[in-house]
Design an enzyme around this catalytic site. Sequence first.
Site, mmCIF file in Angstrom:
data_model
loop_
_atom_site.group_PDB
_atom_site.id
_atom_site.type_symbol
_atom_site.label_atom_id
_atom_site.label_comp_id
_atom_site.label_asym_id
_atom_site.label_seq_id
_atom_site.Cartn_x
_atom_site.Cartn_y
_atom_site.Cartn_z
ATOM 1 N N ASP A 1 11.218 -23.725 -8.876
ATOM 2 C CA ASP A 1 11.667 -22.575 -9.658
ATOM 3 C C ASP A 1 10.552 -21.847 -10.380
ATOM 4 O O ASP A 1 10.471 -20.626 -10.348
ATOM 5 C CB ASP A 1 12.722 -23.024 -10.676
ATOM 6 C CG ASP A 1 13.134 -21.895 -11.593
ATOM 7 O OD1 ASP A 1 13.764 -20.936 -11.103
ATOM 8 O OD2 ASP A 1 12.806 -21.951 -12.791
ATOM 9 N N ASP B 1 7.204 -25.792 -12.877
ATOM 10 C CA ASP B 1 7.508 -27.203 -12.667
ATOM 11 C C ASP B 1 7.832 -27.420 -11.187
ATOM 12 O O ASP B 1 7.558 -26.566 -10.350
ATOM 13 C CB ASP B 1 8.677 -27.627 -13.561
ATOM 14 C CG ASP B 1 9.847 -26.651 -13.456
ATOM 15 O OD1 ASP B 1 10.072 -26.125 -12.342
ATOM 16 O OD2 ASP B 1 10.518 -26.405 -14.474
ATOM 17 N N TYR C 1 19.303 -23.275 -17.036
ATOM 18 C CA TYR C 1 19.958 -22.124 -16.400
ATOM 19 C C TYR C 1 21.455 -22.256 -16.590
ATOM 20 O O TYR C 1 22.216 -22.486 -15.647
ATOM 21 C CB TYR C 1 19.597 -22.054 -14.907
ATOM 22 C CG TYR C 1 18.199 -21.542 -14.662
ATOM 23 C CD1 TYR C 1 17.910 -20.180 -14.723
ATOM 24 C CD2 TYR C 1 17.152 -22.421 -14.387
ATOM 25 C CE1 TYR C 1 16.624 -19.707 -14.505
ATOM 26 C CE2 TYR C 1 15.867 -21.961 -14.163
ATOM 27 C CZ TYR C 1 15.607 -20.600 -14.228
ATOM 28 O OH TYR C 1 14.339 -20.130 -14.015
ATOM 29 N N GLU D 1 4.750 -18.315 -18.157
ATOM 30 C CA GLU D 1 5.407 -18.963 -17.007
ATOM 31 C C GLU D 1 6.096 -17.943 -16.114
ATOM 32 O O GLU D 1 6.869 -17.107 -16.590
ATOM 33 C CB GLU D 1 6.421 -20.004 -17.473
ATOM 34 C CG GLU D 1 6.997 -20.814 -16.310
ATOM 35 C CD GLU D 1 7.848 -21.986 -16.756
ATOM 36 O OE1 GLU D 1 7.949 -22.969 -16.000
ATOM 37 O OE2 GLU D 1 8.429 -21.920 -17.858
#
Length: 617
Positions: free
Chosen positions: A163, A166, A322, A569
């Site tokens: 995603d 990570d 999420y 990120e």
Amino acid sequence: MFGRDPWGGPLEISNESATDDDRSRNLQDVDRAALSRPLDETQQSWLLAGPGDTSNKKKRYIDLGCMVVSRKHFLWTVGSVLGVGFLIGLIMLIVKTVPHHHPPPPPADEYTKALHKALMFFNAQRSGPIRKHNNVSWRGNSGMRDGLSDNAARKNLVGGYYDAGDAIKFNFPMSFSMTLLSWSVIEYSAKYEAAGELNHVKDIIKWGTDYFLKTFNSSADTIDRIAAQVGLGDTSKGPSANDHYCWVRPEDIDYPRPVYECHSCSDLAAEMAAALAAASIVFKDSKTYSEKLVHGAKTLFKYGREQRGRYSPAGSDPSLFYNSTSYWDEFVWGGAWLYYATGNTSYLQLSTNPGIAKHAGAFWGGPDYGVFSWDNKLMGAQVLLSRLRLFLSPGYPYEEILRTFHNQTSTVMCSYLPFFRSFNRTKGGLIQLNHGRPQPLQYVVNAAFLASVYADYLDAADTPGWYCGPNFYSTDILRNFAKTQIDYILGNNPQKMSYVVGYGKRYPKHVHHRGASIPKNGVRYSCKGGWKWRDTKRPNPNTLVGAMVAGPDKHDGFHDVRTNYNYTEPTLAGNAGLVFALVSLSGVKTGVDKNTIFSAVPPMFPTPPPPPSAWKP
């Protein structure tokens, strides 16, 4: 016996013997008869010419059977024709053999340059076996035991995409990302082709859809579970080796990667159905694969409708990262895509059902109304269904709700413009769709591509603009909004920094990303051993080309710090929206492909509305 006299008149020849005197007398009679007729010039010349002139006459004239022509004129005509033919052949030979020097193509515009890089991010996020042409030298095979190492799941879940920074595979935002990429290809395949990226983006989509087909029994008509996530990120229960506690390259993971399955997950099922349905249109020329995707989409959507529930209940690992707030918007979104993929009007009836639209929030405002994201699909569904009304106008019984969606789309487009105050802007001009909360860029790129594609819809429908109250605005105003937001992301901002890694002269160098921050030096770092690469102030040894980072704060400030994921990120969903926005603005203004999305939709013959009730006094 009678013959024909070549000079005219009969000629009698007797078979009886005759004396010389008789013959002489007869010939004299013939001569007098012949000479009694007038002669033309040719005949006179033949009679007057002596015996030596016959060959000269033959040389001066040529008998073609149907006509007699001058030998001189005949030879001149033939020679001229042969000469002209030879000259034409020589010119054609020269044209074909001499090398051509075409003018070089115009240089790629900045949006196309950024598009090349933005697509590369997906190559870096691949899980599973890495192909030789992946073009990310510091990546290798990873997650090769995903699903198989979990005794509870025991299924092959190799593949898909990590995603963000990570190594977790979250299927909810991943499927949303694949839906957006497929939508962009359906609308702008010609632009992808011109940029030389069509095969690349289709390969990215197929890598995702192949993985989705593994997460449930895609050959069945009825299912009872979906693999929703691979990997674990919750660190609230203390130190535990998982994908958030450890800082290691995906290739070096040796800790357990559990599979999270859901048994009532309407939101995830409908979003995955949307992804497979949209991809089936992208791959419509591969009939077998397209049909496989459609079948999987139908199975997922049916499951989502029958087994109601959110995939991320309180306390679950997905709810921490999420969390889905509702599944009604996914019903509208997934139903619209299934209608386009199948032409089955039952899906259109569902996606235009006023009750479902109401539950999805179509008839109430709120601070986040009109914000399109991995959690809320309503705005995207409304644009998608406005397309149907603009180009096909299905009429009754869909017209009323489609007109409502169309009007609401126009209202949201008005809210994007700087003339209105629905959303704040930073001093640098970035629209604050998430109202000053962190990680704003993923919402900005979604608004940019919705504005750009909607402007192209209006242009394709020969509609020069739309109304915001009493004021009329052209599609150029809407497209300019998209450009200013993307230009901000590409470097036209107070920081003078591109928020797309590898694009421009100045971009983030400390991206929050495990694979990019740890060198590929043959050393296998332990779970905590990699922390030194997380905490170092040195730039990442590997460039994560094309990654759009989370973005600046509400004051246009940005901190290029690896440990602060709110700034540095990147995510799949963010980059998918960026790709859509970039391709819509790139190259020449060619507009959208009006017809491909309707390839499975049968001709529209609207049902006439029922007659009005009888008048009563």
